[in-house]
Design an enzyme around this catalytic site. Structure first.
Site, PDB file in Angstrom:
ATOM      1  N   LYS A  64       0.787  -1.256  -0.084  1.00  0.00           N
ATOM      2  CA  LYS A  64      -0.145  -0.100  -0.117  1.00  0.00           C
ATOM      3  C   LYS A  64       0.812   1.400   0.167  1.00  0.00           C
ATOM      4  O   LYS A  64       0.275   2.428   0.482  1.00  0.00           O
ATOM      5  CB  LYS A  64      -0.947   0.006   1.174  1.00  0.00           C
ATOM      6  CG  LYS A  64      -1.882  -1.176   1.387  1.00  0.00           C
ATOM      7  CD  LYS A  64      -2.450  -1.624   0.095  1.00  0.00           C
ATOM      8  CE  LYS A  64      -3.566  -0.363  -0.396  1.00  0.00           C
ATOM      9  NZ  LYS A  64      -4.192  -0.818  -1.758  1.00  0.00           N
ATOM     10  N   GLY A  65       1.950   1.189  -0.533  1.00  0.00           N
ATOM     11  CA  GLY A  65       3.147   2.386  -0.716  1.00  0.00           C
ATOM     12  C   GLY A  65       3.063   2.892  -2.049  1.00  0.00           C
ATOM     13  O   GLY A  65       3.431   4.087  -2.157  1.00  0.00           O
ATOM     14  N   THR A  67       3.180   0.611  -5.111  1.00  0.00           N
ATOM     15  CA  THR A  67       3.786  -0.178  -5.845  1.00  0.00           C
ATOM     16  C   THR A  67       3.349  -0.412  -7.137  1.00  0.00           C
ATOM     17  O   THR A  67       4.134  -0.405  -8.215  1.00  0.00           O
ATOM     18  CB  THR A  67       4.214  -1.569  -5.370  1.00  0.00           C
ATOM     19  OG1 THR A  67       2.959  -2.116  -5.175  1.00  0.00           O
ATOM     20  CG2 THR A  67       4.925  -1.363  -4.018  1.00  0.00           C
ATOM     21  N   ARG A  68       2.170  -0.723  -7.329  1.00  0.00           N
ATOM     22  CA  ARG A  68       1.432  -0.572  -8.613  1.00  0.00           C
ATOM     23  C   ARG A  68       1.724   0.797  -9.593  1.00  0.00           C
ATOM     24  O   ARG A  68       2.049   0.250 -10.583  1.00  0.00           O
ATOM     25  CB  ARG A  68      -0.021  -0.961  -8.625  1.00  0.00           C
ATOM     26  CG  ARG A  68      -0.763  -0.959  -9.772  1.00  0.00           C
ATOM     27  CD  ARG A  68      -0.115  -1.949 -11.056  1.00  0.00           C
ATOM     28  NE  ARG A  68      -0.283  -3.029 -10.331  1.00  0.00           N
ATOM     29  CZ  ARG A  68       0.272  -4.460 -11.075  1.00  0.00           C
ATOM     30  NH1 ARG A  68       0.726  -3.951 -12.295  1.00  0.00           N
ATOM     31  NH2 ARG A  68       0.321  -5.768 -10.437  1.00  0.00           N
ATOM     32  N   ARG A 147       5.676   5.479   1.989  1.00  0.00           N
ATOM     33  CA  ARG A 147       4.643   6.526   2.316  1.00  0.00           C
ATOM     34  C   ARG A 147       4.627   6.866   3.835  1.00  0.00           C
ATOM     35  O   ARG A 147       5.118   5.963   4.569  1.00  0.00           O
ATOM     36  CB  ARG A 147       3.286   6.343   1.695  1.00  0.00           C
ATOM     37  CG  ARG A 147       2.727   5.177   2.082  1.00  0.00           C
ATOM     38  CD  ARG A 147       1.251   4.991   1.268  1.00  0.00           C
ATOM     39  NE  ARG A 147       0.320   5.794   1.360  1.00  0.00           N
ATOM     40  CZ  ARG A 147      -0.996   5.765   1.076  1.00  0.00           C
ATOM     41  NH1 ARG A 147      -1.394   4.530   0.804  1.00  0.00           N
ATOM     42  NH2 ARG A 147      -1.926   6.426   1.339  1.00  0.00           N
ATOM     43  N   SER A 155      -4.654   2.506   5.001  1.00  0.00           N
ATOM     44  CA  SER A 155      -4.781   2.003   3.579  1.00  0.00           C
ATOM     45  C   SER A 155      -4.796   0.746   3.642  1.00  0.00           C
ATOM     46  O   SER A 155      -5.539  -0.237   2.937  1.00  0.00           O
ATOM     47  CB  SER A 155      -3.778   2.705   2.644  1.00  0.00           C
ATOM     48  OG  SER A 155      -4.060   2.255   1.534  1.00  0.00           O
ATOM     49  N   LYS A 270      -7.538   2.068  -6.404  1.00  0.00           N
ATOM     50  CA  LYS A 270      -6.522   3.212  -5.971  1.00  0.00           C
ATOM     51  C   LYS A 270      -7.590   4.498  -5.607  1.00  0.00           C
ATOM     52  O   LYS A 270      -8.308   4.684  -6.408  1.00  0.00           O
ATOM     53  CB  LYS A 270      -5.640   3.385  -7.234  1.00  0.00           C
ATOM     54  CG  LYS A 270      -4.806   2.284  -7.779  1.00  0.00           C
ATOM     55  CD  LYS A 270      -4.145   1.530  -6.644  1.00  0.00           C
ATOM     56  CE  LYS A 270      -3.644   0.078  -7.181  1.00  0.00           C
ATOM     57  NZ  LYS A 270      -2.909  -0.878  -6.018  1.00  0.00           N
ATOM     58  N   HIS A 274     -10.420   6.144   2.936  1.00  0.00           N
ATOM     59  CA  HIS A 274      -9.816   5.423   3.686  1.00  0.00           C
ATOM     60  C   HIS A 274     -11.017   5.211   4.672  1.00  0.00           C
ATOM     61  O   HIS A 274     -11.818   5.925   5.084  1.00  0.00           O
ATOM     62  CB  HIS A 274      -8.831   6.316   4.448  1.00  0.00           C
ATOM     63  CG  HIS A 274      -7.411   6.139   3.649  1.00  0.00           C
ATOM     64  ND1 HIS A 274      -6.218   6.578   4.180  1.00  0.00           N
ATOM     65  CD2 HIS A 274      -7.013   5.265   2.701  1.00  0.00           C
ATOM     66  CE1 HIS A 274      -5.345   6.408   3.271  1.00  0.00           C
ATOM     67  NE2 HIS A 274      -5.760   5.391   2.333  1.00  0.00           N
TER      68      HIS A 274
END
Length: 307
Positions: A64-65, A67-68, A147, A155, A270, A274
């Site tokens: 959840k940083g 990466t995608r 992040r 997240s 994305k 939250h």
């Protein structure tokens, strides 16, 4: 009559000679033609030069940083090909037992000189992974995108919550998982994943610091291009990604990608809203992360504007 027979025999001899020449040419042509293996079935010579290669770079985390987003943005570069799905080779025992041949088979086809990139955010926090990656390739380049750890935790929870609700399974509110008797519960797994210094320390026991590039995930969301240019330099790629490859989508609230006249936005997961967290709980969480964050800043030689 005799002349007719002689003429017919002469013609037959000429035809036989011509036929022998043709057959010889056919055999010669067949022997000089390239032999195509089943794995190179395309008629294109460029495709025949491709093969599946082990990755030269891996995005190791964090979960959840971003990466995608980082993977898709790197894929804009013409010298980069990416594995479309998370492979989980080094952190899932069932996959690791299948060996490097299986791992290679999960990679995209690339031309000589192109860089293969794989991303599995679960690698970063898995204790067994650094040594396994080193055994695969001690020279592999590693990208770590981070992040704000408090934002990352929320997240992380939000994704798990969404998955459980989709399967009609119950799940506790975030504060019940995060707090125990009014204090931060250090045993909460999502919290442990945000202790970046602990996980990075394991990687630095195996890899030199200069082999790990840290990407600012918050900056990547605000303005992708500067972070992508830094990643290009780290990966020793010629600069091919430009500001024109990005445009801000006001509806989605983040940047989308433009390449060869086609646009691409990340999927609906994305930017998902939250899960709620009270101001009091968030303040406790930020206080909890102060020391771990400071340790991480010292390890990477830079600081971030986190809570």
């Amino acid at each position: 009559m005799l002349w007719t027979v002689l003429l017919a025999l002469l013609l037959l001899l000429l035809l036989q000679t011509q036929l022998s020449v043709c057959l010889r040419e056919l055999r010669t042509g067949a022997s000089s033609s390239p032999v195509y293996s089943p794995s190179s079935s395309s008629s294109s010579s460029s495709y025949n030069a491709t093969q599946q290669r082990l990755p030269g770079a891996i995005i190791i985390g964090v979960r959840k940083g971003g990466t995608r987003a980082l993977l898709e943005m790197l894929n804009l570069h013409p010298d980069v090909e990416v594995a479309k799905a998370e492979v989980h080779y080094f952190n899932v025992e069932e996959h690791y037992r299948r060996g490097l041949a299986w791992y290679r088979a999960q990679m995209p086809f690339t031309l000589p000189g192109q860089l293969t990139v794989e991303k599995t955010p679960g690698y970063f926090a898995a204790p067994q992974v650094p040594a396994r990656v080193w055994d695969m390739n001690p020279a592999v380049q590693l990208l770590l995108i981070v992040r704000d750890p408090a934002e990352r935790l929320v997240s992380d929870y939000t994704q798990v919550l969404h998955n459980r609700l989709t399967r009609h399974k119950p799940y506790q509110p975030l504060e019940e998982l995060l707090l125990h008797k009014g204090h931060i519960d250090p045993g909460y797994k999502a919290l442990q994943r945000s202790l970046y210094h602990q996980h990075l320390a394991r990687w630095l026991e195996v890899f030199p610091r200069e082999q790990i590039h840290v990407v600012d995930g918050d900056a990547l969301i605000r303005d992708p291009f500067p972070e992508l240019r830094k990643a290009e330099r780290f990966l020793d790629l010629p600069p091919r990604i430009n500001p024109s490859n990005f445009y801000y989508n006001t509806t989605k609230g983040f940047y989308c990608l433009l390449s060869a006249g086609h646009d691409k936005c990340l999927d609906e997961s994305k930017g998902r809203p939250h899960a709620p967290l009270s101001t009091q709980a968030l303040k406790k969480l930020c206080r909890y992360f102060r020391k771990p964050n400071k340790l991480f800043f010292e390890m990477v030689g830079r600081s971030f504007s986190w809570c």
